[in-house]
Design a protein around this motif. Structure first.
Motif, short mmCIF file in Angstrom:
data_model
loop_
_atom_site.label_atom_id
_atom_site.label_comp_id
_atom_site.label_asym_id
_atom_site.label_seq_id
_atom_site.Cartn_x
_atom_site.Cartn_y
_atom_site.Cartn_z
N LYS A 39 0.83 -1.21 0.00
CA LYS A 39 0.00 0.00 0.00
C LYS A 39 0.86 1.26 0.00
O LYS A 39 0.47 2.29 -0.54
N VAL B 24 -12.00 -3.82 1.50
CA VAL B 24 -12.81 -2.68 1.93
C VAL B 24 -13.27 -1.85 0.73
O VAL B 24 -14.36 -1.27 0.74
N GLU B 25 -12.46 -1.80 -0.31
CA GLU B 25 -12.85 -1.05 -1.51
C GLU B 25 -14.01 -1.72 -2.23
O GLU B 25 -14.91 -1.06 -2.75
N ARG B 28 -17.16 -0.94 0.00
CA ARG B 28 -17.62 0.45 -0.02
C ARG B 28 -17.97 0.95 -1.42
O ARG B 28 -18.98 1.62 -1.62
N THR B 36 -18.71 0.21 6.69
CA THR B 36 -17.33 -0.17 7.00
C THR B 36 -16.44 1.02 6.65
O THR B 36 -16.45 1.48 5.51
N HIS B 37 -15.70 1.51 7.63
CA HIS B 37 -14.94 2.74 7.43
C HIS B 37 -13.46 2.48 7.21
O HIS B 37 -12.94 1.45 7.61
N VAL B 38 -12.81 3.46 6.58
CA VAL B 38 -11.35 3.46 6.48
C VAL B 38 -10.86 4.62 7.32
O VAL B 38 -11.15 5.78 7.02
N ASP B 41 -5.88 3.52 7.42
CA ASP B 41 -5.32 2.91 6.22
C ASP B 41 -3.96 2.25 6.48
O ASP B 41 -3.24 1.95 5.55
N SER B 43 -3.64 -0.33 9.00
CA SER B 43 -3.93 -1.55 9.77
C SER B 43 -3.99 -1.33 11.28
O SER B 43 -3.97 -2.30 12.02
N CYS B 48 -12.18 -0.54 9.94
CA CYS B 48 -12.54 -1.35 8.76
C CYS B 48 -12.82 -2.80 9.11
O CYS B 48 -12.95 -3.63 8.21
N LYS B 58 -9.21 -7.11 9.34
CA LYS B 58 -9.13 -5.72 8.91
C LYS B 58 -9.25 -5.68 7.38
O LYS B 58 -8.34 -6.11 6.67
N CYS B 60 -9.06 -3.41 5.31
CA CYS B 60 -8.12 -2.55 4.57
C CYS B 60 -6.79 -3.25 4.39
O CYS B 60 -5.90 -2.73 3.75
#
Lengths: 264, 159
Positions: A39, B24-25, B28, B36-38, B41, B43, B48, B58, B60
């Motif tokens: 990432k 997660v992408e 969402r 489900t939130h980020v 980013d 961890s 998430c 998790k 993300c």
């Protein structure tokens, strides 16, 4: 993250072939370190070879050693009645890695293959004199860890299991960074058939290392008192905004003392 | 383009993804399940957290391709069809276990897994340790811990 090709082979032979055929391919275990690396665009693999279809899980205790499949998750090791009975320090270490959700996906093989300088498992492998078993050979932990993020693994070589000889006594203690919760210093101490062994993680510039001065001091007297006054040189230790190398050097003695007290 | 098939909140979906697409992408952006939130980013924050085959993870820090073939539960999948809240959601409401609410979906998902994994009971210390991977920037932990302790007997009540 950069895009990549993705494969999920169903056999170890296919995984070895996929990784061996492409020098830019990279194996993915639980991904708890490697996905964050991707990432941040710190790596750009051509292909990700997902090892989760290979099995390689499970725990076996026999013949004085604990054998853990490389894809065994931290939560499984932490909860294992067999590991708790044979090497409680190892179960406790696994239960202290990251957080619950991380332990649900992170694997022992991934941790050891990555050799993050602040990872917990490498200290257990080194202090217990573990053997890292791969698709092609067995490597002693003393020969396996070759520097920060460095291991003796060849391109495409896959860890299949880690064998830990059962020690007489062992314990692990770490001093966590209050924010990241990674070890600023972690020390695994063990009384083994070959004598006392002390491995330090989180502190060394070259990743996990054995503390030979402490090991010498512990011969014949495996106790916190025996290492009082044993100095740790800050020269090869990390220094950063969280802790200077001098502070880490001091912590190595403190944390080793706590680990020895815990080992009893 | 790669395709993944996953069951989300009981409903099967097949979606086109890139290999680098995160779980997660998919939730969402492809399935419009924005509960489900980020947060961080990286961890660490746990906003998430979803359940993958019943276990907290998790989302993300998981590739969509890794989730292929799994069953995922998100915060949207907890309440009954008639709107009756899950006991954990109800206790979060009862104990005012949220301030801004951003961390709440991840907190609830982690809390449910934690309670499921400890049928015999949870001490306050165990609840706090179990929430290590969920951060609340409002620092509203006290009521979150109370809500989880209160939800435990409800979730393990004999039917």
């Amino acid at each position: 993250m950069y895009d990549f090709a993705y494969q999920k082979p169903a056999s170890l032979a296919d995984a070895v072939k996929a990784l061996g055929a492409d020098g830019e391919a990279k194996a993915l275990a639980g991904g708890m370190t490697y996905i964050p690396v991707l990432k941040q665009r710190l790596a750009k693999p051509s292909t990700i070879v997902d090892l989760s279809g290979l099995g390689l899980t499970g725990i076996k205790v026999e013949g004085g050693k604990v054998t853990i499949g490389a894809m065994t998750k931290h939560c499984v090791v932490a909860a294992s009645a067999e590991v708790k009975a044979a090497i409680p320090a190892l179960a406790a270490l696994a239960g202290g890695i990251g957080d619950e959700a991380v332990r649900h996906r992170g694997t022992i093989g991934g941790s050891i293959a990555n050799n993050d300088p602040a990872a917990d498992y490498p200290s257990a492998a080194l202090a217990l004199g573990a053997t890292i078993v791969t698709d092609r050979r067995s490597i002693a932990a003393d020969d396996f860890f070759t520097g920060m993020f460095g291991t003796a693994l060849e391109q495409g070589e896959i860890i299949t299991a880690v064998e830990f000889p059962v020690p007489t006594k062992a314990a692990y203690e770490k001093f966590r960074n209050p924010a990241s919760r990674y070890a600023i210093v972690g020390v695994f101490v063990a009384q083994t058939s070959g004598g006392p062994r002390v491995a330090v993680t989180g502190a060394g510039q070259g990743g996990v290392f054995r503390h030979s001065a402490m090991e010498a001091a512990l011969a014949g007297n495996f106790s916190a008192a025996a290492i009082k006054g044993v100095k740790t040189s800050p020269d090869d230790l990390n220094g950063d905004i969280h802790a200077s190398s001098e502070y880490r050097a001091h912590l190595v003695g403190v944390i080793a003392g706590r680990a020895l007290a815990k080992a009893g | 383009m790669p395709q993944v098939t996953l069951t989300v909140n009981g409903k099967q979906h097949t979606v086109e993804v890139e290999n680098r697409t995160l779980l997660v992408e998919v939730l969402r952006e492809k399935l419009a399940l924005t509960g489900t939130h980020v947060g961080c980013d990286t961890s660490q924050c746990g906003a998430c957290v979803v359940h993958v085959d019943g276990i907290s993870a998790k989302s993300c820090t998981m590739l969509a391709v890794q989730a292929n073939g799994t069953s995922v539960t998100t915060i949207e999948g907890l309440a009954a069809a008639d709107g009756t809240l899950h006991p954990m959601q109800e206790m979060f409401r009862e104990h005012h276990a949220l301030q801004c609410g951003f961390c709440t979906p991840g907190m609830v998902m982690s809390a449910i897994d934690l309670v499921n994994a400890h049928p015999a009971g949870l001490t306050e210390q165990e609840i706090r340790e179990g929430l290590e991977g969920n951060l609340c920037r409002c620092t509203g932990y006290h009521n979150i811990v109370k809500a989880i302790a209160a939800a435990h007997p409800l979730m393990h009540a004999k039917a």
